[in-house]
Design an enzyme around this catalytic site. Structure first.
Site, PDB file in Angstrom:
ATOM      1  CB  CYS A  33     -50.973  10.012  35.635  1.00 18.76           C
ATOM      2  SG  CYS A  33     -51.364   9.524  37.334  1.00 18.76           S
TER       3      CYS A  33
ATOM      4  CG  HIS B 105     -48.179 -22.838  21.201  1.00 18.39           C
ATOM      5  ND1 HIS B 105     -48.883 -23.821  20.551  1.00 18.39           N
ATOM      6  CD2 HIS B 105     -47.513 -23.442  22.213  1.00 18.39           C
ATOM      7  CE1 HIS B 105     -48.669 -24.989  21.160  1.00 18.39           C
ATOM      8  NE2 HIS B 105     -47.843 -24.784  22.163  1.00 18.39           N
TER       9      HIS B 105
ATOM     10  CB  CYS C 299     -44.376 -16.988  22.656  1.00 22.01           C
ATOM     11  SG  CYS C 299     -46.004 -17.707  22.910  1.00 22.01           S
TER      12      CYS C 299
ATOM     13  CG  HIS D 110     -55.112  11.731  36.811  1.00 14.39           C
ATOM     14  ND1 HIS D 110     -54.393  10.736  36.167  1.00 14.39           N
ATOM     15  CD2 HIS D 110     -55.332  12.704  35.879  1.00 14.39           C
ATOM     16  CE1 HIS D 110     -54.210  11.091  34.898  1.00 14.39           C
ATOM     17  NE2 HIS D 110     -54.769  12.271  34.714  1.00 14.39           N
TER      18      HIS D 110
ATOM     19  CB  CYS E   3     -57.221 -11.223  20.726  1.00 11.21           C
ATOM     20  SG  CYS E   3     -57.019 -13.021  20.607  1.00 11.21           S
TER      21      CYS E   3
ATOM     22  CB  CYS F 136     -65.838  -1.259  29.391  1.00 10.11           C
ATOM     23  SG  CYS F 136     -64.046  -1.095  29.142  1.00 10.11           S
TER      24      CYS F 136
ATOM     25  CG  HIS G 268     -63.253  -5.865  29.779  1.00 11.30           C
ATOM     26  ND1 HIS G 268     -63.519  -4.526  29.959  1.00 11.30           N
ATOM     27  CD2 HIS G 268     -64.142  -6.529  30.565  1.00 11.30           C
ATOM     28  CE1 HIS G 268     -64.542  -4.397  30.786  1.00 11.30           C
ATOM     29  NE2 HIS G 268     -64.928  -5.585  31.172  1.00 11.30           N
TER      30      HIS G 268
ATOM     31  CB  CYS H 224     -59.617  -2.028  28.421  1.00 14.04           C
ATOM     32  SG  CYS H 224     -60.724  -2.918  29.505  1.00 14.04           S
TER      33      CYS H 224
END
Length: 521
Positions: free
Chosen positions: A167, A5, A3, A466, A41, A32, A56, A49
């Site tokens: 799972c 940057h 990468c 699940h 980040c 959430c 998000h 998440c």
């Protein structure tokens, strides 16, 4: 992936004051509050998440892009718009660039990524040690649970983190880890050096563009099994194993839900084939080889391996022509038996109706081995009559395996979709007697099995829902739900609507008592 940057996207120094409280694996999304697949980040150290939960973390990246795009006159924000957004998985510490849509394996010149990983790992370890100390001090009950009969601390069960609808894989891995004669073989194998030079001995954070030459399913499976039951972490991230599975089993690429039974079959088949190809002795030790069966008749595709030694049995398939009476016999090795749930137990009843008889595992086994008349679509080609004729078919078990894997067919196709049979099937925890299904039961003592693990599917369809698993370790039952592992009991296990059952053959001891086959930890 390199990468360009990365240098400007990573914080120059680790600043503990800026981190959330607790261990990295327990950090929650700032939007959430979900603690599944969290990413940090590396520009602002905020936690969200991941892409495969509510997304998000990705939205955080998109928001930065939108702000910069709307204010192009600002030089700094314009630079941010073109900057690569790099984040780090809070569980596995792998780094990912949203702009490149690729995992990152390079580091800054100052090694800031590696320093950050080491600091996060130290936070995780200190939090785990504190948790153990508190558990031992809370009450005598907890102290009893955390110690064995000798007074030494017992092994802590380790969960497997969900990497995005994985799972199905976690339930199978936890089940296999509780089959000791199988898992111990792999744990005793020597470490395989897949890399050399500067990267030797270091954890590799893979990218999708790396080649297949440096991967080994057996080695990553071994490392995963060794990471369970060690007690040095509450949950382990099987990302390296999942990467290899993507490479060698293309069917399981992506993050959609898959069938646990299908994964089990593919996993065993690929482990078997890779072990067969290890003629240089990389995957063999004298202790491990002693565990392999000398009976080659039940081996699948050639040389016997631990997979066939433990799981392989033999079926005898008899087909009789109803016109001339000609009998045809065929011998089929198997790693598991797929059992239909008899149709009379599939009827859905209303609340005010009589619930009807309970379906048992014996009913399913009898349905599998009962004499069956083939329908018009399955007419048998009789070599004496020289044409397709009506016939009957019957299965016998010619040889039983050391570990009997029973798959209950809970999913079936209709004209438009795949439905799930939600019928409860009663199954024994101890003393499953298979002698009545054997063609020639020479030694009935070898026909008795004890339950070792159960895989359960929760939900209405194969593409959703699940998977969890129950496993018995040192006579204690555990419930494995991805990264969460809880103590449970037999009463809870027998109430489960089983999908896959793993039974381990009993052995006769010198004293005359029976015990389940196992090996030393």
């Amino acid at each position: 992936m390199e990468c360009p940057h990365l240098m400007t996207s990573v914080f120059a120094a680790v600043e503990p004051a800026r981190f959330p409280s607790g261990s990295p694996s327990s950090w929650c999304c700032s939007v959430c509050r979900s603690n599944k697949s969290t990413w940090m980040c590396l520009t602002c150290l905020s936690v969200h998440c991941g892409r495969y939960v509510n997304g998000h973390a990705k939205k955080h990246f998109e928001d930065v892009q939108c702000v910069a795009t709307g204010q192009k006159r600002c030089e700094n924000l314009e630079k941010a718009r073109t900057q690569h957004s790099v984040c780090m998985d809070c569980s596995s510490y792998s780094t990912y660039c949203y702009r490149c849509d690729e995992f990152v394996v390079n580091d800054t010149k100052l090694g800031q990524v590696q320093k950050l990983r080491e600091h996060l790992q130290s936070l995780e370890n200190s939090n785990l040690n504190e948790r153990k100390r508190k558990l031992l001090e809370i009450s005598p009950l907890n102290s009893k649970l955390l110690k064995d009969d000798s007074g030494s601390p017992s092994l802590f069960a380790t969960g497997l983190r969900n990497l995005g609808n994985t799972c199905f894989m976690n339930a199978i891995l936890q089940s296999l880890s509780n089959i000791e004669q199988f898992s111990c073989y792999f744990k005793e194998l020597p470490v395989v050096a897949l890399r050399s030079g500067k990267t030797a001995g270091r954890r590799m954070y893979h990218t999708r563009s790396q080649g297949d030459s440096s991967v080994s399913l057996v080695e990553e499976f071994r490392k995963t099994l060794c990471s369970l039951w060690q007690g040095n972490q509450t949950a382990f991230s099987p990302d390296a194993l999942f990467y290899v599975i993507w490479k060698v089993m293309p069917n399981f690429r992506g993050y959609q839900q898959h069938d646990a039974h299908e994964f089990l079959r593919y996993l065993l088949d690929h482990l078997h084939r890779e072990l067969q190809g290890s003629n240089n002795g990389a995957f063999s030790t004298s202790a491990a080889q002693d565990r392999l069966s000398s009976d080659a008749k039940c081996c699948i595709n050639g040389t016997c391996t631990v997979v066939t030694s433990v799981f392989s049995g033999m079926l005898q398939n008899e087909v009789n022509c109803l016109i001339c009476g000609t009998e045809s016999r065929k011998f089929d090795p198997f790693l598991d038996l797929s059992l239909d749930i008899p149709s009379q137990f599939r009827i859905k009843r209303s609340k005010d109706q009589d619930p009807g008889p309970t379906c048992t595992l014996r009913d399913c086994l009898c349905s599998f081995t009962d004499l069956e008349e083939l329908d018009e679509t399955e007419l048998y080609m009789c070599h004496k009559c020289m044409k397709r004729q009506k016939s009957t078919k019957k299965f016998w078990i010619r040889k039983l395996p050391k570990v009997l894997c029973l798959h209950l067919k809970r999913f079936h196709w209709t004209a438009f979709l795949r439905n799930k049979v939600d019928t409860y099937v009663e199954f024994p925890v101890r003393g499953l007697d298979m002698s009545s299904y054997l063609l020639e039961p020479e030694n009935t003592e070898k026909c008795l099995y004890d339950l070792a693990a159960v895989v359960v599917h929760h939900g209405s369809g194969v593409g959703s829902g699940h998977y969890t698993a129950y496993g018995c370790h040192k006579e204690q039952w555990y419930h494995f739900n991805d990264s969460t592992v809880t103590l449970t009991n037999e009463a809870a296990v027998v109430k489960a609507k089983a999908y896959i059952l793993f039974y381990v053959q009993q052995i006769q001891t010198d004293s005359g008592s029976r015990e389940t086959k196992s090996c030393s930890d």
